[in-house]
Design a protein around this motif. Structure first.
Motif, short mmCIF file in Angstrom:
data_model
loop_
_atom_site.label_atom_id
_atom_site.label_comp_id
_atom_site.label_asym_id
_atom_site.label_seq_id
_atom_site.Cartn_x
_atom_site.Cartn_y
_atom_site.Cartn_z
N GLU A 123 30.23 -25.86 2.25
CA GLU A 123 30.59 -27.21 3.21
C GLU A 123 30.68 -26.89 4.60
N ALA B 155 36.25 -34.09 6.97
CA ALA B 155 36.05 -33.96 5.49
C ALA B 155 34.90 -34.66 5.05
N ARG C 201 35.07 -22.33 9.10
CA ARG C 201 35.75 -23.30 9.77
C ARG C 201 37.18 -22.81 10.41
N SER D 140 48.41 -25.09 9.54
CA SER D 140 48.45 -25.79 8.43
C SER D 140 48.64 -27.13 8.49
N ASP E 185 45.42 -28.69 9.27
CA ASP E 185 44.48 -28.76 7.95
C ASP E 185 44.88 -29.87 7.27
N TRP E 186 46.35 -30.24 7.14
CA TRP E 186 46.54 -31.19 6.22
C TRP E 186 46.19 -32.58 6.59
N ARG F 241 42.41 -32.54 5.43
CA ARG F 241 42.26 -32.60 4.40
C ARG F 241 42.47 -34.04 3.64
N THR F 242 43.53 -34.87 4.19
CA THR F 242 43.73 -35.85 3.85
C THR F 242 43.16 -37.07 4.40
N ARG F 243 42.27 -36.69 5.26
CA ARG F 243 41.52 -37.50 5.99
C ARG F 243 42.33 -38.57 6.82
N ARG G 103 39.69 -37.63 10.90
CA ARG G 103 38.45 -37.37 10.33
C ARG G 103 37.82 -36.31 11.08
N SER H 93 37.79 -32.86 12.98
CA SER H 93 38.64 -31.88 13.01
C SER H 93 38.80 -31.31 14.44
#
Length: 400
Positions: free
Chosen positions: A25, A49, A77, A257, A260-261, A264-266, A269, A271
């Protein structure tokens, strides 16, 4: 010949096809370009994501393969934090005579010559660093522009006594924003305020609209832009706000982290933007959970008494204040009746980014910057060429 064509041809000739190389990915995503001069080690390999938000065009040189990855982008990543110094030239800690108990914190890139100053106010729970990428993109297109990204009280590095830290009434926040602009002018020894474009996201949209409506900044305000908030949908969303807050983790083991949350939860969007803005949202606090010591800096649940005050009457003020008006939305379904009528009457400019989430300026910093730069140019008074006055023509002996 493509890999697929080569494999088909070999199968026709009775040859064993070559195995396809699978891309993970991270390999499929292309990241937004970081600003020039980024310190070594701050590259990223995944902008969101969703690969839709990071597609772009790579122009190959003769020495490159057609689909070669951009040079300077690290493989794999990374969630490494990006410091604020990557995007801003200085931070200021300001005092105001009107609110001496509060120490305001802002990030600043100074305007050059007669360039405009974009004054940017974040949404609830966020910070001035949410405008890091979009501010950088604005200056790429308008190098003489200045960026003033503020931390409102109870957020970021702005500090206030316990009783005042969460005094988030709209009147208070609007007065704070005015105080920060005036204190910045004093700190930087500007003889006068530059032309100002107010920009506010969510709660910040209500704040900049209220300040524009008040007229405190006088003729310095050229225009104001509101990002993804309208009165009708905001009031509807408040009904489920507590439910949303209950689904968020109470803390994180590390800042990485937390970044990252958000990705991952968008929630965010992009990074690169998350790596720049999320660290300011967290603060070290071992008192509640030693395993997750990085807690939310702002207690959003405690701000509930002010939610309705923020947005009631927003549409009327947005349409009624003096200056150019721009509304950026993630979807047209967010328009309420009053704004729909105003749009049909041409009272403001509207642009929709359907691929973005609520944090439009973080998800789509380049596109948002293009809109904000064009918006300024349309409202730049210095670029206006007015027809000569009749008295001047008569004085020159010309017929009218």
């Amino acid at each position: 010949m493509s890999d697929l064509q080569r494999a088909w041809a070999k199968s026709k000739l009775g040859l064993a096809p070559e195995p396809f190389e699978e891309l993970d990915e991270a390999e499929e995503d292309q990241v937004p370009e970081l600003p020039e001069g980024l310190p070594e080690g701050l590259d990223d390999d995944s902008s969101s994501a969703s690969s839709v938000s990071s597609t772009g065009t790579i122009i190959p040189t003769p020495s490159q393969k057609l689909f070669a990855r951009p040079q300077g982008v690290a493989r794999g990543r990374t969630l490494e934090q990006i410091p604020w110094t990557t995007y801003f030239e200085r931070e200021l800690f300001l005092k105001s005579d009107t609110n001496p108990e509060v120490t305001y914190h802002v990030y600043l890139n100074s305007p050059v010559d007669k360039g405009p100053l974009y004054v940017m106010h974040h949404g609830a729970g966020s910070s001035g660093l949410s405008f890091a990428l979009v501010g950088s993109e604005i200056r790429k297109r308008l190098p003489n522009a200045g960026i003033l990204a503020v931390d409102c009280r109870g957020h970021g590095s702005t500090t206030a006594p316990d009783g005042a830290a969460l005094d988030l009434r709209l009147d208070t926040l609007s007065s704070d924003l005015f105080a920060m602009v005036e204190a910045t002018k004093k700190q930087m020894s500007w003889p006068e305020l530059p032309p100002i474009v107010l920009v506010g996201h969510s709660l910040g949209g209500a704040v900049v609209t209220d300040l524009a409506m008040s007229g405190k900044l006088g003729n310095s305000v050229l225009a104001y832009a509101v990002l993804d908030v309208v009165e009708g949908s905001a009031m509807d969303a408040l009904q489920s706000m507590q439910t949303y807050l209950s689904t968020r983790p109470g803390g994180f083991a590390t800042v990485e982290s937390g970044i990252d949350w958000h990705i991952r939860t968008r929630t965010i969007r992009n990074s690169v933007s998350a790596r720049a803005s999320v660290p300011a949202l967290l603060v070290w606090d071992e008192s509640k959970d030693v395993s997750r010591p990085w807690r939310w800096r702002t207690n959003l649940a405690a701000t509930q008494p002010f939610w309705e005050d923020w947005f009631v009457g927003l549409s009327k003020k947005f349409l009624g204040a003096r200056g150019g008006k721009l509304l950026l939305l993630a979807g047209t379904d967010r328009l309420d009746t009053e704004l729909t009528i105003g749009q049909m009457q041409g009272k403001y400019a509207l642009q929709v980014f359907p691929d973005a989430g609520h944090f439009i300026h973080e998800d789509k910093p380049e596109q948002t910057a293009i809109s904000l730069v064009d918006f300024y140019r349309r409202n730049d008074r210095s670029a206006l060429v007015l027809p000569p006055k009749v008295s001047e023509l008569l004085r020159q002996g010309k017929k009218v």
